[in-house]
Motif scaffolding. Structure first.
Motif, PDB file in Angstrom:
ATOM      1  N   THR A   1      28.897 -18.127  72.621  1.00  0.00           N
ATOM      2  CA  THR A   1      30.103 -18.954  72.597  1.00  0.00           C
ATOM      3  C   THR A   1      31.248 -18.327  71.808  1.00  0.00           C
ATOM      4  N   ASP A   2      30.939 -17.705  70.672  1.00  0.00           N
ATOM      5  CA  ASP A   2      31.989 -17.128  69.827  1.00  0.00           C
ATOM      6  C   ASP A   2      31.411 -16.041  68.936  1.00  0.00           C
ATOM      7  N   TYR A   3      32.299 -15.162  68.465  1.00  0.00           N
ATOM      8  CA  TYR A   3      31.899 -14.143  67.505  1.00  0.00           C
ATOM      9  C   TYR A   3      31.778 -14.758  66.115  1.00  0.00           C
ATOM     10  N   ILE A   4      30.920 -14.150  65.295  1.00  0.00           N
ATOM     11  CA  ILE A   4      30.859 -14.491  63.876  1.00  0.00           C
ATOM     12  C   ILE A   4      31.812 -13.538  63.154  1.00  0.00           C
ATOM     13  N   LEU A   5      32.807 -14.102  62.495  1.00  0.00           N
ATOM     14  CA  LEU A   5      33.829 -13.303  61.819  1.00  0.00           C
ATOM     15  C   LEU A   5      33.676 -13.386  60.304  1.00  0.00           C
ATOM     16  N   LYS A   6      33.900 -12.245  59.662  1.00  0.00           N
ATOM     17  CA  LYS A   6      33.939 -12.202  58.201  1.00  0.00           C
ATOM     18  C   LYS A   6      34.979 -11.178  57.798  1.00  0.00           C
ATOM     19  N   ASN A   7      36.072 -11.639  57.189  1.00  0.00           N
ATOM     20  CA  ASN A   7      37.174 -10.753  56.791  1.00  0.00           C
ATOM     21  C   ASN A   7      37.696  -9.930  57.976  1.00  0.00           C
ATOM     22  N   ASN A   8      37.941 -10.621  59.073  1.00  0.00           N
ATOM     23  CA  ASN A   8      38.480 -10.004  60.295  1.00  0.00           C
ATOM     24  C   ASN A   8      37.541  -8.962  60.901  1.00  0.00           C
TER      25      ASN A   8
ATOM     26  N   VAL B   1      33.807  -8.439  63.000  1.00  0.00           N
ATOM     27  CA  VAL B   1      32.775  -9.099  63.801  1.00  0.00           C
ATOM     28  C   VAL B   1      31.412  -8.667  63.305  1.00  0.00           C
ATOM     29  N   ILE B   2      30.611  -9.644  62.857  1.00  0.00           N
ATOM     30  CA  ILE B   2      29.285  -9.325  62.299  1.00  0.00           C
ATOM     31  C   ILE B   2      28.159  -9.974  63.101  1.00  0.00           C
ATOM     32  N   GLY B   3      28.482 -10.450  64.301  1.00  0.00           N
ATOM     33  CA  GLY B   3      27.472 -11.082  65.145  1.00  0.00           C
ATOM     34  C   GLY B   3      28.104 -12.086  66.079  1.00  0.00           C
ATOM     35  N   ALA B   4      27.279 -13.014  66.557  1.00  0.00           N
ATOM     36  CA  ALA B   4      27.791 -14.014  67.500  1.00  0.00           C
ATOM     37  C   ALA B   4      26.929 -15.266  67.475  1.00  0.00           C
ATOM     38  N   TYR B   5      27.557 -16.391  67.861  1.00  0.00           N
ATOM     39  CA  TYR B   5      26.859 -17.658  68.040  1.00  0.00           C
ATOM     40  C   TYR B   5      26.544 -17.852  69.520  1.00  0.00           C
ATOM     41  N   GLY B   6      25.478 -18.604  69.797  1.00  0.00           N
ATOM     42  CA  GLY B   6      25.166 -18.928  71.180  1.00  0.00           C
ATOM     43  C   GLY B   6      24.141 -20.042  71.261  1.00  0.00           C
ATOM     44  N   PHE B   7      23.876 -20.487  72.474  1.00  0.00           N
ATOM     45  CA  PHE B   7      22.847 -21.514  72.658  1.00  0.00           C
ATOM     46  C   PHE B   7      22.030 -21.197  73.907  1.00  0.00           C
ATOM     47  N   SER B   8      20.790 -21.646  73.869  1.00  0.00           N
ATOM     48  CA  SER B   8      19.886 -21.454  75.003  1.00  0.00           C
ATOM     49  C   SER B   8      20.190 -22.489  76.080  1.00  0.00           C
ATOM     50  N   ILE B   9      20.121 -22.059  77.325  1.00  0.00           N
ATOM     51  CA  ILE B   9      20.318 -22.987  78.444  1.00  0.00           C
ATOM     52  C   ILE B   9      19.014 -23.719  78.753  1.00  0.00           C
ATOM     53  N   ASP B  10      17.880 -23.166  78.313  1.00  0.00           N
ATOM     54  CA  ASP B  10      16.565 -23.708  78.656  1.00  0.00           C
ATOM     55  C   ASP B  10      15.888 -24.463  77.512  1.00  0.00           C
TER      56      ASP B  10
ATOM     57  N   GLU C   1      16.349 -26.294  73.349  1.00  0.00           N
ATOM     58  CA  GLU C   1      17.304 -26.927  72.437  1.00  0.00           C
ATOM     59  C   GLU C   1      17.493 -26.052  71.195  1.00  0.00           C
ATOM     60  N   LYS C   2      18.065 -24.862  71.422  1.00  0.00           N
ATOM     61  CA  LYS C   2      18.218 -23.902  70.330  1.00  0.00           C
ATOM     62  C   LYS C   2      19.657 -23.414  70.219  1.00  0.00           C
ATOM     63  N   PHE C   3      20.126 -23.327  68.985  1.00  0.00           N
ATOM     64  CA  PHE C   3      21.429 -22.749  68.642  1.00  0.00           C
ATOM     65  C   PHE C   3      21.151 -21.445  67.905  1.00  0.00           C
ATOM     66  N   TYR C   4      21.654 -20.344  68.436  1.00  0.00           N
ATOM     67  CA  TYR C   4      21.351 -19.037  67.867  1.00  0.00           C
ATOM     68  C   TYR C   4      22.496 -18.517  67.000  1.00  0.00           C
ATOM     69  N   VAL C   5      22.120 -17.979  65.852  1.00  0.00           N
ATOM     70  CA  VAL C   5      23.037 -17.218  65.001  1.00  0.00           C
ATOM     71  C   VAL C   5      22.485 -15.794  64.990  1.00  0.00           C
ATOM     72  N   ILE C   6      23.196 -14.877  65.621  1.00  0.00           N
ATOM     73  CA  ILE C   6      22.699 -13.506  65.750  1.00  0.00           C
ATOM     74  C   ILE C   6      23.582 -12.575  64.918  1.00  0.00           C
ATOM     75  N   TYR C   7      23.015 -12.048  63.845  1.00  0.00           N
ATOM     76  CA  TYR C   7      23.729 -11.074  63.019  1.00  0.00           C
ATOM     77  C   TYR C   7      23.504  -9.675  63.588  1.00  0.00           C
ATOM     78  N   SER C   8      24.571  -8.893  63.628  1.00  0.00           N
ATOM     79  CA  SER C   8      24.462  -7.555  64.198  1.00  0.00           C
ATOM     80  C   SER C   8      25.423  -6.608  63.486  1.00  0.00           C
ATOM     81  N   LYS C   9      25.002  -5.361  63.341  1.00  0.00           N
ATOM     82  CA  LYS C   9      25.859  -4.361  62.684  1.00  0.00           C
ATOM     83  C   LYS C   9      27.023  -3.951  63.579  1.00  0.00           C
ATOM     84  N   ALA C  10      26.836  -4.066  64.886  1.00  0.00           N
ATOM     85  CA  ALA C  10      27.911  -3.806  65.854  1.00  0.00           C
ATOM     86  C   ALA C  10      27.679  -4.704  67.059  1.00  0.00           C
TER      87      ALA C  10
END
Length: 558
Positions: A154-161, A163-172, A174-183
């Motif tokens: 749904t959206d990027y995770i922002l910290k001091n302008n 991008v350090i990951g992204a938010y999302g949700f499963s279609i199948d 009832e889960k909301f994902y917070v995915i941290y990523s180096k790139a």
């Protein structure tokens, strides 16, 4: 319903499992210590623009051509306003990525000398109905790639302008994902469904571009404040009427001309036979009473006819079925052609993120490749492969010695509360379908859709903008009964943000540079003196801020 949070960490997050996404993942996987997640809202085996297959690779450096001649061709087609540096770095890789996909099992047609069979100056023939399952299979072989199907970001995770990951949700689930990523590499594709389609009501998903590509990557970048470019260069495909099957299969495959209802070859009356002019001339012939227009297939020979039947069965079976159902054939009846509704797609035009030659966006930690990346038209499948490879190679360098950064738990809860809010909305009088219908009708009538001959005025664009702003507010009150409906709501919201930026870009360019694609009735002529430049934008505090940038020519790549 109420989604519950789950936190994941990875080295590289790839959003979108299409052509560019798969190739980026495969490139990154060559470094075994790098962990990759591909987030795909559908299923990677048949997702994206390649889902139904393709019968040619339309970006290839054939014998006698060079990367520079490819740049010259693209520059000429789009009246000078392209990113030469981006197109050149793609052109350099077109043949090598083709070899990689052939080695993976893609059947490429060859002549008696073992050379690829060309379909045009920059195109080769393939048997590509299974190109996407083939890519998915290659990805599945890599132990350091995790594919998460049915995951809508749904959206990027922002910290001091950054991008350090992204938010999302499963279609199948009832889960909301917070995915941290180096790139993060965005490869979600372009945007369909913004305009009223030329096959409305029950056939509304019979369109040229994948109806499931709804501009999510663009919208996430817009909301995060990334710089975007050239949205005003829309793409409108010239297709076989009703079936929306590709016309290039006929025009290039059996070399047939376009004719009007009087049997006259008309494209030459409007200038060179560029992609844009083939569309524009057809629109004008219809407006001037000389339509309908056709590809002159009548009297082609039996071998050519069989070739067309097979080619369309591979990639657009509706066209072959139409011939069979009506008891006719291309050799006995010319094929009627028409334009589609406009799309925003960086693989055919130049709409998308503003990036550098490493495919870095203006947000640190975020890369863009494929249809979502701006500046480089006519990249097609192999160009998307090339950009995925470039982005992944630089991302690997970028993440060296980096650790995953995190955000405060309160931010996560705020995002989760916003998503869960759609399950709790009560009393709304609007449905998802109604918002979609009003959006498409608005864009069609006031922002240069089919009903207007693709033409628009500033006054009409202002009307469109006001209505799109109203719809953005309405969309926040929509109700979802399950995760599938939640997906539809986010798809509508994303398309509305893309529409808002598109309108601002159309309003900004005070000329007509690309007929039909950008048909400004207030300024109907091209203006090289003032508009040999890029129209860029940054979204901030609810407003689209326009930036004008000077042209960037090809730079020598060491």
């Amino acid at each position: 319903m109420k989604l519950k949070p789950e936190v994941l960490e990875t080295d590289i997050l790839i959003i979108g499992g299409g052509a560019a996404g798969c190739f980026a993942a495969l490139t990154a996987s060559e470094k075994s210590e790098v962990q990759v997640i591909i987030a795909e809202k559908a299923n990677i085996k048949r997702s994206g623009c390649l889902a139904a297959g393709v019968n040619a690779l339309n970006a290839y450096i054939t014998e006698g051509e060079t990367p520079q001649s490819f740049v010259d061709y693209v520059k000429d087609e789009f009246n000078g306003v392209i990113r030469e540096d981006l197109v050149y770095t793609i052109a350099e890789k077109l043949n090598s990525v083709t070899k990689k996909i052939e080695d993976a099992g893609l059947p490429i047609l060859k002549d008696e000398n073992g050379d690829y069979v060309s379909r045009g100056k920059r195109s080769i023939k393939i048997n590509g109905e299974n190109i996407k399952p083939l890519l998915a299979s290659e990805v599945s072989k890599k132990e350091n790639i995790r594919v998460m199907n049915g995951l809508n970001i749904t959206d990027y995770i922002l910290k001091n302008n950054k991008v350090i990951g992204a938010y999302g949700f499963s279609i199948d689930e009832e889960k909301f994902y917070v995915i941290y990523s180096k790139a993060v590499i965005c490869t979600t594709g372009g945007a369909a469904g913004i305009y009223k389609p030329n096959n409305p009501t029950f056939s509304k998903h019979k369109m040229w571009y994948s109806p499931f590509n709804t501009g999510a990557g663009y919208a996430m970048g817009i909301r995060a404040g990334a710089e975007m470019t050239t949205f005003e260069m829309r793409f409108i495909a010239l297709r076989c009427k009703d079936t929306i099957a590709p016309t290039g299969t006929i025009a290039q495959g059996v070399r047939t001309p376009q004719v009007n209802s009087l049997g006259e070859r008309y494209v030459k009356n409007y200038g060179k036979a560029t992609t844009i002019n083939r569309l524009y001339s057809t629109v004008m012939e219809n407006l001037n009473g000389r339509g309908p227009c056709f590809l002159k297939t009548k009297d082609i020979n039996g071998e050519q006819e069989n070739e067309l039947f097979k080619a369309y069965l591979n990639m657009a079976p509706a066209q072959t079925l139409k011939w069979v159902d009506s008891n006719t054939s291309p050799s006995t009846e010319n094929v009627e052609i028409e334009g589609t509704e406009p799309y925003i797609v960086g693989g055919h035009t130049a709409s998308g993120y503003w990036i550098d030659i490493d495919r870095k966006t203006t947000l640190e930690g975020l890369y863009a490749a494929g249809d979502v990346a701006g500046g480089s038209p006519k990249k097609y499948v192999t160009g998307c492969f090339a950009e995925g490879e470039i982005a992944a190679n630089h991302a690997i360098s970028y993440i060296e010695n980096k650790t995953n950064e995190k955000i405060d738990e309160l931010e996560i809860q705020s995002e989760l509360s916003e998503i869960n809010g759609f399950f709790q909305n009560e009393g709304t009088i609007y449905t998802i379908d109604q918002v979609e219908e009003v959006m498409q009708k608005t864009m069609d009538e006031y922002a240069g859709g089919i009903s207007q001959g693709y033409s628009y005025t500033k006054i009409k664009l202002k009307t469109a903008l006001n209505r799109i702003d109203e719809l953005i507010q309405i969309s926040k009150k929509l109700k979802a009964n399950d995760c599938h409906e939640l997906l539809f709501i986010y798809e509508i919201i994303d398309r509305l943000y893309v529409a808002k930026v598109l309108i601002a870009h159309l309003m900004a360019r005070a000329e007509t540079r690309w007929r039909c694609y950008q048909e400004n009735a207030d300024f109907p002529e091209k203006d090289d003196n003032n508009w040999m430049k890029y129209v860029n934008s940054i979204y901030k505090d609810g407003n689209v801020q326009i930036l004008l940038r000077d042209l960037i020519e090809r730079r020598e790549i060491s």
